[in-house]
Design a protein around this motif. Structure first.
Motif, PDB file in Angstrom:
ATOM      1  N   GLU A 265       0.788  -1.181  -0.279  1.00 18.93           N
ATOM      2  CA  GLU A 265       0.064   0.036   0.108  1.00 18.93           C
ATOM      3  C   GLU A 265       0.761   1.194  -0.134  1.00 18.93           C
ATOM      4  N   GLU A 266       2.106   0.968   0.147  1.00 16.19           N
ATOM      5  CA  GLU A 266       3.091   2.279   0.240  1.00 16.19           C
ATOM      6  C   GLU A 266       2.425   3.537   1.231  1.00 16.19           C
ATOM      7  N   THR A 267       2.414   2.912   2.240  1.00 14.78           N
ATOM      8  CA  THR A 267       1.957   3.764   3.441  1.00 14.78           C
ATOM      9  C   THR A 267       3.014   3.759   4.665  1.00 14.78           C
ATOM     10  N   SER A 268       4.054   3.200   4.465  1.00 11.92           N
ATOM     11  CA  SER A 268       5.163   3.309   5.428  1.00 11.92           C
ATOM     12  C   SER A 268       6.533   3.464   4.930  1.00 11.92           C
ATOM     13  N   HIS A 269       7.475   4.158   5.794  1.00 12.79           N
ATOM     14  CA  HIS A 269       8.845   4.558   5.235  1.00 12.79           C
ATOM     15  C   HIS A 269       9.401   2.994   5.071  1.00 12.79           C
ATOM     16  N   ILE A 270      10.205   2.587   4.083  1.00 13.44           N
ATOM     17  CA  ILE A 270      11.010   1.251   4.081  1.00 13.44           C
ATOM     18  C   ILE A 270      12.655   1.452   3.757  1.00 13.44           C
ATOM     19  N   LEU A 271      13.255   0.930   4.583  1.00 10.22           N
ATOM     20  CA  LEU A 271      14.786   1.099   5.017  1.00 10.22           C
ATOM     21  C   LEU A 271      15.065  -0.415   4.326  1.00 10.22           C
ATOM     22  N   ALA A 272      15.608  -0.245   2.853  1.00 11.99           N
ATOM     23  CA  ALA A 272      15.459  -1.526   2.483  1.00 11.99           C
ATOM     24  C   ALA A 272      17.173  -1.864   1.984  1.00 11.99           C
ATOM     25  N   LEU A 273      17.770  -2.803   2.720  1.00  7.75           N
ATOM     26  CA  LEU A 273      19.168  -3.347   2.929  1.00  7.75           C
ATOM     27  C   LEU A 273      19.410  -4.536   2.166  1.00  7.75           C
ATOM     28  N   GLY A 274      20.676  -4.586   1.272  1.00  7.59           N
ATOM     29  CA  GLY A 274      21.044  -5.597   0.332  1.00  7.59           C
ATOM     30  C   GLY A 274      20.749  -5.369  -0.864  1.00  7.59           C
ATOM     31  N   ALA A 275      21.336  -6.311  -1.872  1.00  5.64           N
ATOM     32  CA  ALA A 275      21.395  -6.102  -3.188  1.00  5.64           C
ATOM     33  C   ALA A 275      19.645  -5.826  -3.741  1.00  5.64           C
ATOM     34  N   GLY A 276      19.511  -5.152  -4.721  1.00  6.68           N
ATOM     35  CA  GLY A 276      18.153  -5.130  -5.234  1.00  6.68           C
ATOM     36  C   GLY A 276      17.226  -4.341  -4.421  1.00  6.68           C
ATOM     37  N   GLY A 277      17.699  -3.847  -2.924  1.00  4.35           N
ATOM     38  CA  GLY A 277      16.495  -3.468  -2.313  1.00  4.35           C
ATOM     39  C   GLY A 277      16.275  -1.994  -2.688  1.00  4.35           C
ATOM     40  N   ILE A 278      15.016  -1.451  -2.401  1.00  5.53           N
ATOM     41  CA  ILE A 278      14.547  -0.315  -2.776  1.00  5.53           C
ATOM     42  C   ILE A 278      14.042   0.361  -1.752  1.00  5.53           C
ATOM     43  N   SER A 279      14.734   1.381  -1.027  1.00 10.61           N
ATOM     44  CA  SER A 279      14.335   2.095   0.002  1.00 10.61           C
ATOM     45  C   SER A 279      13.443   3.245  -0.368  1.00 10.61           C
ATOM     46  N   LYS A 280      12.529   3.558   0.428  1.00 12.63           N
ATOM     47  CA  LYS A 280      11.109   4.413   0.106  1.00 12.63           C
ATOM     48  C   LYS A 280      10.876   5.315   1.285  1.00 12.63           C
ATOM     49  N   ARG A 281      10.885   6.572   0.801  1.00 14.41           N
ATOM     50  CA  ARG A 281      10.387   7.753   1.798  1.00 14.41           C
ATOM     51  C   ARG A 281       8.954   8.018   1.046  1.00 14.41           C
ATOM     52  N   ILE A 282       7.956   8.106   2.337  1.00  6.11           N
ATOM     53  CA  ILE A 282       6.823   8.466   1.845  1.00  6.11           C
ATOM     54  C   ILE A 282       6.572   9.943   2.345  1.00  6.11           C
ATOM     55  N   TYR A 283       6.004  10.718   1.415  1.00  3.04           N
ATOM     56  CA  TYR A 283       5.462  12.262   1.496  1.00  3.04           C
ATOM     57  C   TYR A 283       4.093  12.183   1.559  1.00  3.04           C
ATOM     58  N   PRO A 284       3.236  11.984   2.487  1.00  2.00           N
ATOM     59  CA  PRO A 284       1.990  11.659   2.538  1.00  2.00           C
ATOM     60  C   PRO A 284       1.090  13.048   1.819  1.00  2.00           C
ATOM     61  N   GLU A 285       1.405  14.040   2.290  1.00  2.00           N
ATOM     62  CA  GLU A 285       0.773  15.221   1.904  1.00  2.00           C
ATOM     63  C   GLU A 285       0.989  15.621   0.430  1.00  2.00           C
ATOM     64  N   GLU A 286       2.029  15.298  -0.293  1.00  2.00           N
ATOM     65  CA  GLU A 286       2.341  15.719  -1.532  1.00  2.00           C
ATOM     66  C   GLU A 286       1.817  14.609  -2.360  1.00  2.00           C
ATOM     67  N   GLY A 287       1.693  13.428  -1.923  1.00  2.00           N
ATOM     68  CA  GLY A 287       1.329  12.303  -2.632  1.00  2.00           C
ATOM     69  C   GLY A 287       2.602  11.569  -3.409  1.00  2.00           C
ATOM     70  N   HIS A 288       3.705  11.789  -3.048  1.00  2.00           N
ATOM     71  CA  HIS A 288       5.064  11.558  -3.522  1.00  2.00           C
ATOM     72  C   HIS A 288       5.712  10.577  -2.862  1.00  2.00           C
ATOM     73  N   ILE A 289       6.587   9.699  -3.508  1.00  2.00           N
ATOM     74  CA  ILE A 289       7.227   8.750  -2.803  1.00  2.00           C
ATOM     75  C   ILE A 289       8.814   8.880  -3.429  1.00  2.00           C
TER      76      ILE A 289
ATOM     77  N   ARG B 128      21.292   7.693   3.476  1.00  2.00           N
ATOM     78  CA  ARG B 128      21.553   8.904   4.283  1.00  2.00           C
ATOM     79  C   ARG B 128      20.807   9.990   3.576  1.00  2.00           C
ATOM     80  N   GLU B 129      20.830  10.212   2.283  1.00  2.00           N
ATOM     81  CA  GLU B 129      20.492  11.355   1.696  1.00  2.00           C
ATOM     82  C   GLU B 129      18.870  11.282   1.762  1.00  2.00           C
ATOM     83  N   LEU B 130      18.327  10.186   1.544  1.00  2.00           N
ATOM     84  CA  LEU B 130      16.902  10.245   1.371  1.00  2.00           C
ATOM     85  C   LEU B 130      16.196  10.188   2.451  1.00  2.00           C
ATOM     86  N   PHE B 131      16.643   9.664   3.643  1.00  2.00           N
ATOM     87  CA  PHE B 131      15.871   9.970   5.105  1.00  2.00           C
ATOM     88  C   PHE B 131      16.465  11.124   5.780  1.00  2.00           C
ATOM     89  N   LEU B 132      17.563  11.423   5.799  1.00  2.00           N
ATOM     90  CA  LEU B 132      18.008  12.346   6.933  1.00  2.00           C
ATOM     91  C   LEU B 132      18.186  13.782   6.339  1.00  2.00           C
TER      92      LEU B 132
END
Length: 492
Positions: A437-461, A485-489
């Motif tokens: 549902e892409e409703t939570s931030h995902i910190l993805a570790l390991g080859a092929g992982g895709i970390s996601k930061r949710i911006y709910p008010e903008e409807g942007h990921i 670090r750039e994505l989440f901090l």
């Protein structure tokens, strides 16, 4: 170029997906210049208007131009409205031309539950939301009601939010590669990459723990996936689970995929239990030995039964089972045998996938070669047979006392169907809902992982992907850490 034309400049691949619902993708090859179908897009002061025609059949639609929110949000809403109108109008054209109604109507996205949740958030009753999906998107009553049931279960679960973060840890190794698999995983082979990969991964895990802490967010769920994590040797697997809990303690939920029964040992199950993991996934995909051989699984149905018995002996309280409807060479009798085995083994949750043929998978390459006259394709069940299998999966889950709690679609799925997760009440997997549902931030570790930061008010990921190639991941681990670090901090 007006605003509407600008929004639609790159929509060609999405229109091709819409035409594919009807088996009419050849109609749009070379669109717009070389296609017999013509599109007209018009922007008035109040509306976007779009029409499609081939001279014999025409469909037209319009939508009011969104004017809500500040400039960036308004721009996103307008682009979304324009593209949705375009795809819906082409759908109407194809529907008229073919006389076919796909089960999911005009929905080609992977997350149709979004639309149901949006309708409920607006204050509609479940019954009203079902009618909206049937009316606006031509979704069949069966599928719309399934979404309503899923949304109802999700609203009972712990609510996501900006203050939470999930962690995914990827182990890209398997004992063999399944014929339908396109994931970024490799056969474990002689094991030469295991130690350097785990060293890089543990470095990223330590850095991930620091990012989580510095972000001020609270750990919500941890999911160890793959590949097949239990393909690791016992000592390395135990060290992985110990490092996982040291870096990421206190999650509401921990899951470890133990997908291949031939990789499960008593010591690995004890390592899982001692790390505090309560949920694992043992995934036969089918309980027919002939099919297991055809799809490249190096185990038997009996080994699945033995793995379940061993996990129960070791006190694992939640086992998930994945199965696939529409595997080649199978019909309803074979799928019924798999469902009977599911009832016998009594997992706490059951995910019924529909076969999706990815071009980069061995099966996808075989089918492509067959279309080009370079061999024979695999004998796949018809869309009607696949739909009957999916229905049988739902009926089996219901007999077992389970409820549907998440759903997603993929391209090139048999019969334009779906993957649905079912669970006994209280056994729903939080991470599965969050990632789908892409409703939570995902910190993805390991080859092929895709970390996601949710911006709910903008409807942007925002996304920070890790490279998929194992050796490249090892050599560029510092870059992978820097991306997160750039994505989440950084400041939003």
């Amino acid at each position: 170029m007006n605003q509407l034309t600008n929004y639609l400049e790159t929509i060609g691949p999405e229109l091709l997906n819409t035409a594919r619902l009807f088996g009419m993708e050849e109609m749009l090859r070379g669109f717009p210049e070389a296609s017999p179908v013509r599109m007209r897009a018009e922007e008035t002061e109040e509306h976007y208007r779009i029409s499609f025609t081939d001279g014999a059949e025409t469909a037209a639609g319009e939508v009011r131009i969104p004017r809500d929110g500040e400039a960036r949000t308004r721009e996103l809403h307008r682009k979304r409205a324009a593209r949705r109108l375009c795809k819906q109008t082409l759908y109407d054209f194809c529907r008229k031309k073919s006389g076919i109604q796909p089960p999911w109507g005009s929905l080609t996205g992977v997350r149709p539950t979004h639309l149901m949740l949006e309708a409920l958030a607006e204050g509609l009753t479940p019954e009203e939301a079902v009618l909206r999906l049937e009316r606006d998107f031509d979704v069949t009553p069966e599928k719309a009601e399934l979404l309503a049931r899923i949304a109802g279960v999700q609203r009972e679960m712990p609510a996501p939010g900006d203050e939470w973060m999930d962690v995914y840890i990827g182990i890209p190794f398997c004992t063999t590669r399944c014929a339908y698999c396109s994931f970024s995983s490799g056969e474990i082979g002689d094991g030469r990459l295991v130690a350097p990969y785990l060293e890089a991964l543990q470095r990223e895990m330590r850095a991930g723990a620091e990012i989580l802490r510095e972000s001020g967010r609270t750990l919500r769920a941890v999911y160890v996936g793959g590949g097949t994590p239990t393909a690791l040797p016992e000592a390395e697997f135990r060290r992985l689970t110990e490092r996982m809990i040291a870096c990421f303690p206190g999650a509401r939920e921990y899951t470890v995929e133990a997908g291949r029964p031939d990789t499960i040992t008593r010591d690995k199950l004890r390592a899982i239990r001692e790390a505090g993991v309560r949920r694992i996934s043992i995934n036969p995909q089918t309980m027919n030995d002939r099919t297991l051989q055809l799809i490249g699984r190096a185990h038997s149905a009996q080994q699945v039964r033995e793995a379940y018995a061993l996990a129960r002996e070791e006190g694992i309280p939640h086992i998930n089972m994945d199965v696939i409807a529409g595997l080649y060479g199978e019909g309803l009798p074979e799928f019924a045998r798999t469902m009977a085995a599911a009832e016998e083994l009594a997992p706490e949750s059951l995910t019924v996938h529909t076969l999706a043929i990815k071009r980069s998978s061995p099966l996808g390459e075989r089918q492509t070669a067959a279309r080009q006259g370079r061999g024979e394709g695999a004998p796949l069940p018809s869309g009607e047979t696949a739909a009957a299998m999916v229905r049988m999966g739902r009926e089996t889950a219901e007999r077992m006392g389970m409820r549907p709690y998440y759903l997603y679609k993929q391209k090139y799925m048999a019969g334009n169907l779906e993957n649905t997760g079912y669970a006994l009440p209280g056994h729903e997997c939080v991470y599965n809902v969050d990632i789908m549902e892409e409703t939570s931030h995902i910190l993805a570790l390991g080859a092929g992982g895709i970390s996601k930061r949710i911006y709910p008010e903008e409807g942007h990921i925002g996304r920070a992907p890790n490279v998929s190639h194992i050796e490249t991941y090892i050599s560029r681990i510092d870059e992978m850490i820097s991306r997160k670090r750039e994505l989440f901090l950084e400041k939003a």
